[in-house]
Design an enzyme around this catalytic site. Sequence first.
Site, PDB file in Angstrom:
ATOM      1  N   ASP A  46      48.556  41.127  24.488  1.00 23.27           N
ATOM      2  CA  ASP A  46      49.513  40.764  26.131  1.00 23.27           C
ATOM      3  C   ASP A  46      51.364  40.397  25.298  1.00 23.27           C
ATOM      4  O   ASP A  46      52.040  40.673  25.983  1.00 23.27           O
ATOM      5  CB  ASP A  46      49.672  40.639  27.162  1.00 23.27           C
ATOM      6  CG  ASP A  46      48.921  41.726  28.253  1.00 23.27           C
ATOM      7  OD1 ASP A  46      48.310  42.423  27.231  1.00 23.27           O
ATOM      8  OD2 ASP A  46      47.904  40.792  28.712  1.00 23.27           O
ATOM      9  N   CYS A  94      48.096  51.242  32.145  1.00 27.78           N
ATOM     10  CA  CYS A  94      48.644  51.313  31.286  1.00 27.78           C
ATOM     11  C   CYS A  94      47.920  51.668  30.244  1.00 27.78           C
ATOM     12  O   CYS A  94      46.466  51.462  29.508  1.00 27.78           O
ATOM     13  CB  CYS A  94      49.075  50.603  30.163  1.00 27.78           C
ATOM     14  SG  CYS A  94      50.725  49.379  31.430  1.00 27.78           S
ATOM     15  N   ARG A 119      55.671  46.187  37.418  1.00 30.91           N
ATOM     16  CA  ARG A 119      53.891  45.935  37.494  1.00 30.91           C
ATOM     17  C   ARG A 119      53.626  43.964  37.168  1.00 30.91           C
ATOM     18  O   ARG A 119      52.903  44.159  37.573  1.00 30.91           O
ATOM     19  CB  ARG A 119      53.679  46.522  36.897  1.00 30.91           C
ATOM     20  CG  ARG A 119      53.186  48.433  37.241  1.00 30.91           C
ATOM     21  CD  ARG A 119      52.169  49.519  36.390  1.00 30.91           C
ATOM     22  NE  ARG A 119      51.074  48.412  36.081  1.00 30.91           N
ATOM     23  CZ  ARG A 119      50.542  48.363  35.351  1.00 30.91           C
ATOM     24  NH1 ARG A 119      50.748  48.347  34.208  1.00 30.91           N
ATOM     25  NH2 ARG A 119      49.283  47.767  35.288  1.00 30.91           N
ATOM     26  N   LYS A 151      50.040  37.151  36.795  1.00 30.99           N
ATOM     27  CA  LYS A 151      49.734  38.212  37.521  1.00 30.99           C
ATOM     28  C   LYS A 151      48.284  38.365  37.451  1.00 30.99           C
ATOM     29  O   LYS A 151      47.073  39.165  38.234  1.00 30.99           O
ATOM     30  CB  LYS A 151      50.416  39.161  37.345  1.00 30.99           C
ATOM     31  CG  LYS A 151      50.230  41.244  37.387  1.00 30.99           C
ATOM     32  CD  LYS A 151      50.333  42.303  37.051  1.00 30.99           C
ATOM     33  CE  LYS A 151      49.666  42.036  35.438  1.00 30.99           C
ATOM     34  NZ  LYS A 151      49.329  43.809  34.685  1.00 30.99           N
ATOM     35  N   ASN A 152      47.600  38.121  36.797  1.00 25.24           N
ATOM     36  CA  ASN A 152      46.144  38.732  36.057  1.00 25.24           C
ATOM     37  C   ASN A 152      45.276  37.609  35.913  1.00 25.24           C
ATOM     38  O   ASN A 152      44.240  37.813  36.077  1.00 25.24           O
ATOM     39  CB  ASN A 152      46.161  38.048  33.993  1.00 25.24           C
ATOM     40  CG  ASN A 152      47.260  39.971  33.306  1.00 25.24           C
ATOM     41  OD1 ASN A 152      47.119  41.056  34.108  1.00 25.24           O
ATOM     42  ND2 ASN A 152      47.329  40.040  32.350  1.00 25.24           N
ATOM     43  N   ARG A 167      40.531  51.222  27.658  1.00 30.27           N
ATOM     44  CA  ARG A 167      39.433  50.460  27.773  1.00 30.27           C
ATOM     45  C   ARG A 167      38.132  50.579  28.571  1.00 30.27           C
ATOM     46  O   ARG A 167      37.699  50.181  29.686  1.00 30.27           O
ATOM     47  CB  ARG A 167      40.992  49.819  28.241  1.00 30.27           C
ATOM     48  CG  ARG A 167      41.483  49.120  27.870  1.00 30.27           C
ATOM     49  CD  ARG A 167      42.533  48.483  28.153  1.00 30.27           C
ATOM     50  NE  ARG A 167      43.731  49.225  29.219  1.00 30.27           N
ATOM     51  CZ  ARG A 167      44.572  48.658  30.171  1.00 30.27           C
ATOM     52  NH1 ARG A 167      44.220  47.132  30.061  1.00 30.27           N
ATOM     53  NH2 ARG A 167      45.559  49.680  30.658  1.00 30.27           N
TER      54      ARG A 167
END
Length: 421
Positions: free
Chosen positions: A307, A117, A399, A22-23, A122
């Site tokens: 993560d 999230c 997600r 995903k990233n 951030r």
Amino acid sequence: MDSILIRGGLPLRGTIEISGAKNAALPLMAACLLTDEPLRLSNVPALMDIRTMAELLRCLGVEADDQGGGAWTLHVADIADTTAPYDIVRKMRASVLVLGPLLARTGKADVSLPGGCAIGTRPVNIHIDGLMALGAEIEIDGGYIRAKAPKGLTGAVYTMPQVSVGATENLLMAAVLARGTTVLENAAREPEIADLIDLLTAMGARIEGRGTDRLTVCGVDALHGADHAVLPDRIETGTYAVAGAITGGDLMLKGANHEIVEAIMKPLRESGATLDFLEDGIRVRRDGQGILGVDVMTQPYPGFPTDMQAQIMALMSISHGAAMITETIFENRFMHVPELGRMGADITVHGASALVRGVRRLRGAPVMATDLRASVSLVLAGLAADGETQVNRVYHLDRGYERLEQKLEACGADIERVKGQ
């Protein structure tokens, strides 16, 4: 609101197909804004965040065609709108990745300040400062980043004050169409950035320094279309590796790329899991042996990823002895600790570190997910726990994990999704 029900205590055995990352997929999708020719991506995971990015791109005029089986075609001959609206951007922080490409191609962009999230501050200041170094004029107005570069962007040397994956991706995409040469110092080195560089290079960009913290970009007049396969998800790989270890199982993680997961696998190996790096993936097993406590500190790549912090904490919660887990990336990423405590885990947080004293068994309990990785840590704990665990607010999981319940159930887990009222 859906929940996931788990009856734990069963060792997982079988094969799990690792999905595309995903990233990596999200910035690759945003890169379609840099060219008027079609971009074809394969191995794109079927996730809520992917659908959100597609929705955002369609608002900007992109023809985003999901062809099934992980294949997408993205084409925007003419960008119809340069505003990324709050209603979409608030759903996913990665939406800010359209800022650099829009500015590079059209000379303007209005992007809502991002959501995502709730794992700590951030800020997007590095994105903004870097784009201003390239000549952009930027102001924050009404909750939007309003950027313009009427004469185009110009190459510059920019040193990031701290390592930022998102800012590195945004600045890379902005720099490929800037006049002259851009040098990004203290750039992030994550495999997902290398994947973006591979795509941009295939589109005609000139980038040197792949895999290092110094990226040199020689701007070009235009990019063209390309075909590209998204790299395997290293966080999903690590998550299912923990699932094999925490349940005393034997899992084959098919398609996993062992070259990009060494930092994740190191504490697993030290904890007593057996790892076999094979041509077609990674085999993870733990046959009757206890789990040893291992200290872990999150760091930018090639260190242990933030993560994976919640997942390794779930594993350490049933270790022999104690483990110290230190979080250096985000200041508010221990929200899963109270929920693990409801299941019997013995964890004490001291500032940026959590002391985990292993317990013999976890106990099933109703728990609530607070973010994407915290969600899956509770699933992992539930797989190992005695009795029944109900994980609530699992929309976070959707997600970032493709077909989580189905993949685990196929390997022997007693797991089901309970539809909300």
